[in-house]
Design a protein around this motif. Structure first.
Motif, short mmCIF file in Angstrom:
data_model
loop_
_atom_site.label_atom_id
_atom_site.label_comp_id
_atom_site.label_asym_id
_atom_site.label_seq_id
_atom_site.Cartn_x
_atom_site.Cartn_y
_atom_site.Cartn_z
N VAL A 78 0.81 -1.22 0.00
CA VAL A 78 0.00 0.00 0.00
C VAL A 78 0.84 1.28 0.00
CG1 VAL A 78 -2.05 -1.05 1.04
CG2 VAL A 78 -0.33 0.01 2.51
N ASN A 79 2.05 1.22 0.56
CA ASN A 79 2.91 2.41 0.56
C ASN A 79 4.37 2.01 0.84
OD1 ASN A 79 3.14 2.09 3.42
ND2 ASN A 79 1.34 3.36 3.73
N GLU A 80 5.23 3.00 0.76
CA GLU A 80 6.67 2.80 0.95
C GLU A 80 7.00 2.32 2.37
OE1 GLU A 80 10.63 2.69 -0.22
OE2 GLU A 80 8.97 3.21 -1.51
N ASP A 81 6.18 2.70 3.37
CA ASP A 81 6.43 2.29 4.75
C ASP A 81 6.44 0.76 4.90
OD1 ASP A 81 6.52 4.95 5.50
OD2 ASP A 81 4.45 4.99 6.23
N GLN A 82 5.72 0.08 4.04
CA GLN A 82 5.65 -1.38 4.11
C GLN A 82 7.00 -2.02 3.78
OE1 GLN A 82 2.73 -2.38 5.55
NE2 GLN A 82 2.55 -0.15 5.49
N ILE A 83 7.78 -1.36 2.93
CA ILE A 83 9.13 -1.83 2.62
C ILE A 83 9.98 -1.77 3.89
CG2 ILE A 83 11.25 -1.36 1.29
CD1 ILE A 83 9.05 -2.47 -0.48
N ASN A 84 9.86 -0.66 4.61
CA ASN A 84 10.61 -0.53 5.88
C ASN A 84 10.15 -1.58 6.89
OD1 ASN A 84 12.11 1.63 4.92
ND2 ASN A 84 10.59 3.13 5.61
N LEU A 85 8.86 -1.86 6.91
CA LEU A 85 8.33 -2.88 7.81
C LEU A 85 8.94 -4.25 7.47
CD1 LEU A 85 4.77 -3.17 9.06
CD2 LEU A 85 5.83 -5.18 8.08
N LEU A 86 9.06 -4.58 6.19
CA LEU A 86 9.68 -5.84 5.78
C LEU A 86 11.15 -5.89 6.20
CD1 LEU A 86 8.03 -6.27 2.28
CD2 LEU A 86 7.70 -7.76 4.27
N ARG A 87 11.83 -4.77 6.08
CA ARG A 87 13.24 -4.71 6.51
C ARG A 87 13.36 -4.94 8.02
NH1 ARG A 87 13.83 0.08 2.63
NH2 ARG A 87 14.83 -0.90 0.83
N GLU A 88 12.44 -4.32 8.77
CA GLU A 88 12.45 -4.50 10.23
C GLU A 88 12.17 -5.96 10.59
OE1 GLU A 88 9.64 -1.68 11.82
OE2 GLU A 88 10.76 0.01 10.96
N LEU A 89 11.22 -6.57 9.91
CA LEU A 89 10.94 -8.00 10.15
C LEU A 89 12.17 -8.84 9.84
CD1 LEU A 89 7.33 -8.47 8.75
CD2 LEU A 89 8.09 -8.92 11.10
N GLU A 90 12.85 -8.51 8.76
CA GLU A 90 14.06 -9.26 8.40
C GLU A 90 15.12 -9.13 9.49
OE1 GLU A 90 17.13 -9.75 4.63
OE2 GLU A 90 16.13 -7.82 4.93
N ILE A 186 3.38 -8.92 19.41
CA ILE A 186 2.99 -9.51 18.14
C ILE A 186 3.84 -8.89 17.05
CG2 ILE A 186 0.62 -10.05 18.86
CD1 ILE A 186 -0.28 -7.53 17.35
N LEU A 187 3.79 -9.47 15.87
CA LEU A 187 4.61 -8.99 14.76
C LEU A 187 3.79 -8.04 13.87
CD1 LEU A 187 6.32 -12.34 13.80
CD2 LEU A 187 7.31 -10.44 15.09
N PRO A 188 4.45 -7.04 13.31
CA PRO A 188 3.75 -6.16 12.36
C PRO A 188 3.48 -6.93 11.07
CG PRO A 188 6.08 -5.60 12.45
CD PRO A 188 5.84 -6.65 13.50
N ILE A 189 2.38 -6.59 10.43
CA ILE A 189 1.98 -7.28 9.21
C ILE A 189 1.95 -6.28 8.05
CG2 ILE A 189 0.11 -8.56 8.08
CD1 ILE A 189 -0.66 -9.57 10.90
N PRO A 190 2.68 -6.59 6.97
CA PRO A 190 2.66 -5.66 5.85
C PRO A 190 1.27 -5.56 5.23
CG PRO A 190 3.84 -7.67 5.28
CD PRO A 190 3.50 -7.76 6.73
N LYS A 191 0.90 -4.34 4.83
CA LYS A 191 -0.40 -4.12 4.20
C LYS A 191 -0.25 -4.23 2.69
CE LYS A 191 -1.96 -1.20 7.91
NZ LYS A 191 -1.61 0.06 8.50
N LEU A 192 -1.04 -5.12 2.12
CA LEU A 192 -0.95 -5.41 0.70
C LEU A 192 -2.10 -4.75 -0.05
CD1 LEU A 192 -0.27 -9.27 0.87
CD2 LEU A 192 1.32 -7.39 1.27
N ILE A 193 -1.85 -4.48 -1.31
CA ILE A 193 -2.92 -4.04 -2.21
C ILE A 193 -3.59 -5.33 -2.71
CG2 ILE A 193 -3.46 -2.95 -4.40
CD1 ILE A 193 -0.93 -1.22 -3.96
N ASP A 194 -4.86 -5.49 -2.40
CA ASP A 194 -5.56 -6.72 -2.84
C ASP A 194 -6.39 -6.48 -4.05
OD1 ASP A 194 -4.56 -8.59 -1.01
OD2 ASP A 194 -5.91 -7.86 0.54
#
Length: 194
Positions: A78-90, A186-194
């Motif tokens: 949904v936005n660029e922040d989700q990329i950062n969220l994936l990096r944080e999860l990694e 709990i873990l953050p969940i990336p928001k996807l465009i469905d």
């Protein structure tokens, strides 16, 4: 028969000699028991958490390998922040795959892998939220209660001074599931465009 009369300094020396024959005064043992009870509880919870993190960790590692770079997933987020969220999860989960997976050019495979990760994270969070209320906090809170009741008395006996006994003392509140959830969230969940 002469009975020696001990002066205050003599009393202190005798008390210090008695204390010197033991590992540590009772108040130190009591404080250690509080920390040990909490450490034991956290270890048990972390073991369960690690068991349930296996699949999210695997799915995250597979997604990263298939994408090669997190930026490639931007069209489905949904936005660029989700990329950062994936990096944080990694960073947090530190996935390590046992076999090398080559990056793919298949948009369909990347989308499916991204949805699989999202579903895996949702499953983990649901399990974790169901698990936390079942955790028995009795041992931790019993140790904290004993600390609140007896620590000052034991320290005063060892230090032979109420003023010194109060220095640094802080009453411990009961440990709660909310605090446990803050420590092991709990873990953050990336928001996807469905």
């Amino acid at each position: 028969m002469d009975i020696p009369v001990l002066a205050r300094n003599d009393d202190d020396r005798v008390a210090q000699r008695v204390l010197g024959h033991y590992d540590a005064p009772a108040f130190i043992h009591r404080a250690r028991r509080v920390q040990e009870a909490l450490d034991h509880l956290l270890t048990r919870c972390r073991q369960q958490r690690e068991q349930w993190l296996r699949m999210p960790r695997l799915h995250l590692g597979m997604l990263k390998s298939l994408a090669g770079d997190w930026q490639r997933l931007q069209p489905w987020l949904v936005n660029e922040d989700q990329i950062n969220l994936l990096r944080e999860l990694e960073t947090e989960l530190a996935p390590r795959l046992q076999t090398k997976i080559e990056p793919t050019t298949s948009a369909r495979l990347l989308q499916r892998s991204l949805r699989t990760l999202r579903d895996s994270l949702e499953t983990f969070n649901r399990r974790w939220l169901d698990f936390l209320p079942t955790v028995d906090l009795t041992a931790v809170n019993k140790a904290r209660d004993g600390y609140n009741r007896y620590y000052l008395l034991e320290k005063e006996c060892a230090m032979r001074s109420p003023r010194l006994a109060w220095q640094g003392f802080k009453r411990l509140e009961s440990f709660t599931i909310g605090e446990l959830m803050t420590m092991l969230p709990i873990l953050p969940i990336p928001k996807l465009i469905d």
